[in-house]
Design an enzyme around this catalytic site. Structure first.
Site, PDB file in Angstrom:
ATOM      1  N   GLU A   1      -7.037  -7.360  -0.984  1.00 54.62           N
ATOM      2  CA  GLU A   1      -7.488  -7.184   0.246  1.00 54.62           C
ATOM      3  C   GLU A   1      -9.115  -6.865   0.080  1.00 54.62           C
ATOM      4  OE1 GLU A   1      -5.616  -4.721   2.946  1.00 54.62           O
ATOM      5  OE2 GLU A   1      -3.490  -5.638   2.476  1.00 54.62           O
TER       6      GLU A   1
ATOM      7  N   GLU B   1       0.837  -1.222   0.067  1.00 52.15           N
ATOM      8  CA  GLU B   1       0.113  -0.088  -0.058  1.00 52.15           C
ATOM      9  C   GLU B   1       1.031   1.252   0.158  1.00 52.15           C
ATOM     10  OE1 GLU B   1      -4.277  -1.432   1.993  1.00 52.15           O
ATOM     11  OE2 GLU B   1      -2.616  -0.743   3.354  1.00 52.15           O
TER      12      GLU B   1
END
Length: 609
Positions: free
Chosen positions: A257, A182
């Site tokens: 995710e 991320e």
């Protein structure tokens, strides 16, 4: 004799066939729209599960639960601060044996998605970074700064030794490896991302690499030539459109995710999401041929001092709970939930013809153990090591201490009332005068001062500071030192000449206990033993206690805190013994507590009034 010889030959042939099967290599590649496993379309139906959050003895059982729900893949991070807790000292043993975790997954017929970036977030202490990085001169994490890259390379090379041989192109079961994590939510330096890619290759990760970012930040965090996986969206049109725009108009499509629920932090209600809200979304994603990784499939428990925290500067400080139940399909103890069963039904619809799922294993046995009475205790003054002296307070990092507590002590003239102020307290402080508690300060509540009345004469002023977990997400990763990080004043007059006593609570063997009556309202460590004639899961009921930690048979079960929402500590059967068991409790606020009960169910959603 002939029979024994035939048995020997049969066993030899079986072992040879297993060895051949385990060493056989596969291919895993990208087509324009799907993943290709051995040249055939392959849809990953994956679930995240982290090896340190589950007792090693239970890894296989959790993986059997994954198979029974229909998963074909397991995703896991790799945690730098577990594997290099002190600079140059690596540990891949016991519950840190991530290679064994991957191998067990292979034995259970599961592929693995590996996420070994030095930064993981994961509601984990410092986002996975070891605390000692903050002591390296000029080091800046998640940057191209030279000393950071040097430590990064040292670490990833060690990880490569453990895990690169287990990639699918080397006969293992690791399908893909994620670089960074991320990063688009933190920065957009493509040169830094390219260095990540190069370091991973140097460490032996020569299979498929990919990036992973929340959808709004994917452009910042993607790297040309690598598959961009997305987090947090599950509309097939949006997923495909975003990936196509970043990957030359091609797939495959992977939601790295997918969140069927969320995590908890202290003082806030337990987060739950009805399964029915996500059943249709899961069906839609799988119908579209998109691969998916549920974060989390099984959360488990963040034990010891490894819980992280969130802070954005304009929001309260949010230290996370030890329970990482996450309202996941598999609960904290590894049992199927209604969400598990509903997701299983969806996945069954998308299996190849004539493929059936294994039966769901039965729920684990659970028990309530007899109440435990505590009669032996050790008080703060009895546990203090040799002090470090300084004119001004030193941080945990200054003291080369990773986690736990530091006691700050100075002398002050008493017989006065005034305002005690602690600048930049990180994170929770118990203030004592001559050994008696006179107040607490809590960073969550933006507290940095309180009015106190000092007894007459010279007073020993103690401030016991707890590190509640370094920030694991966002720009404040770069401002993560713990303890008293500013000055301390009384009525605006700076207090100086401090003694610092480190209390990391890593080795409890040196604590000496007494059976004398309660002598203080300050922090205390209590010990007892209890007997069980069987082993099964149980939940320690901490609702009549205040704040602290619990160890059973040397295993740190994590934090408890009466403010909730978590009011129990999960004690896995794997860490109990038939017969005598030892328990230690560090209690900060209610030293008078003497009795501990257990329950057969967790209490994860009870906020104190």
């Amino acid at each position: 004799m002939k029979f024994k010889w035939h048995l020997f030959i049969l066993a030899l042939l079986l072992n040879q066939s297993r060895a051949i099967a385990q060493s056989s290599t596969h291919t895993f590649a990208l087509s324009d729209s799907t993943f290709l496993l051995d040249g055939k379309p392959f849809q990953m139906i994956s679930g995240e599960m982290h090896y340190p959050r589950v007792p090693k003895e239970a890894w296989r059982a959790r993986m059997k639960m994954a198979k029974a729900m229909g998963l074909n893949t397991i995703g896991t991070y790799v945690f730098w601060n577990l594997h290099e807790p002190q600079k140059g000292k690596f540990d891949f043993s016991g519950n840190n044996d991530v290679a064994e975790f991957v191998k067990i997954a292979k034995e259970e017929g599961l592929w693995v998605i590996l996420r070994p970036s030095p930064y993981v977030c994961a509601e984990w202490e410092f986002g996975g970074y070891p605390y000692w990085l903050q002591n390296e001169k000029n080091l800046v994490v998640r940057s191209t700064e030279a000393s950071y890259l040097k430590e990064y390379e040292t670490y990833i090379m060690e990880v490569g030794k453990q895990l690169a041989p287990l990639q699918v192109n080397h006969g293992g079961n690791i399908l893909m490896v994620q670089i960074e994590n991320e990063y688009g939510s933190f920065g957009k330096d493509k040169a830094y991302l390219k260095i990540n890619q190069d370091l991973f290759k140097k460490a032996g990760f020569d299979g498929l690499l990919y990036t992973c970012d929340p959808a709004p930040d994917a452009r910042n965090g993607s790297l040309p030539g690598l598959l961009p996986a997305v987090n947090g969206i599950d509309d097939p049109k949006r997923v495909k459109g975003l990936v196509d725009s970043l990957h030359n108009g091609k797939g495959p499509y992977y939601i790295a995710e997918w969140y069927p629920a969320w995590f908890d932090w202290w003082g806030t209600a337990h987060h739950t999401v009805p399964a029915e809200k996500y059943v249709g979304k899961l069906d839609t994603v799988l119908s579209a041929g998109i691969s998916i990784n549920m974060y989390m499939f099984h959360g488990g428990t963040t034990r010891g001092f490894m819980t992280g925290s969130n802070y954005k500067g304009y929001t309260p400080f949010e230290p996370q709970t030890s329970s990482y139940d996450y309202d996941a399909p598999l609960d904290e103890a590894g049992n199927a939930t209604p969400k598990y069963m509903l997701f299983r039904s969806v996945i069954q619809k998308h299996l190849p013809p004539n493929v059936t799922l294994p039966d769901v294993p039965k729920a684990k046995p659970v028990m309530a153990i007899p109440s435990i009475q505590f009669t032996s205790a050790s008080y703060l003054e009895d546990m203090l090591p040799a002090p470090v002296n300084s004119p001004t307070p030193l941080t945990f990092e200054d003291l080369r201490q990773d986690y736990g507590f530091v006691l700050y002590r100075t002398k002050i003239q008493g017989g006065r009332k005034g305002l005690l102020t602690i600048e930049k307290l990180r994170d929770y402080a118990i203030i004592l005068a001559n050994g008696k508690r006179i107040g607490v300060l809590d960073r969550r509540l933006n507290q940095d001062s309180l009015s106190i009345t000092l007894p007459k004469g010279e007073v020993t002023l103690d401030i016991l500071v707890e590190n509640m977990g370094r920030i694991n997400f966002g720009k404040f990763l770069l401002e993560n030192k713990k303890g008293i990080t500013g000055k301390v004043s009384f009525n605006r007059e700076e207090l100086r000449n401090w003694q610092m006593f480190g209390l990391p609570f890593q080795d409890l063997s040196q604590i000496h206990y007494k059976t004398s009556p309660l002598i203080s309202n300050g922090p205390v460590v209590k010990t007892a033993s209890f007997k069980v004639d069987q082993v099964a899961d149980t939940y320690l009921d901490m609702q009549k206690w205040g704040k602290g930690m619990v160890w059973v048979n040397g295993h740190n079960l994590g934090r408890y805190w009466g403010i909730g929402p978590q009011q129990t500590l999960y004690l896995p059967a794997e860490w109990l013994k038939k017969g005598k068991n030892d328990i230690v409790i560090l209690e900060l606020l209610k030293p008078q507590s003497q009795e501990l009960h257990s329950l057969t169910n967790p209490v994860l959603n009870s906020i104190a009034n």
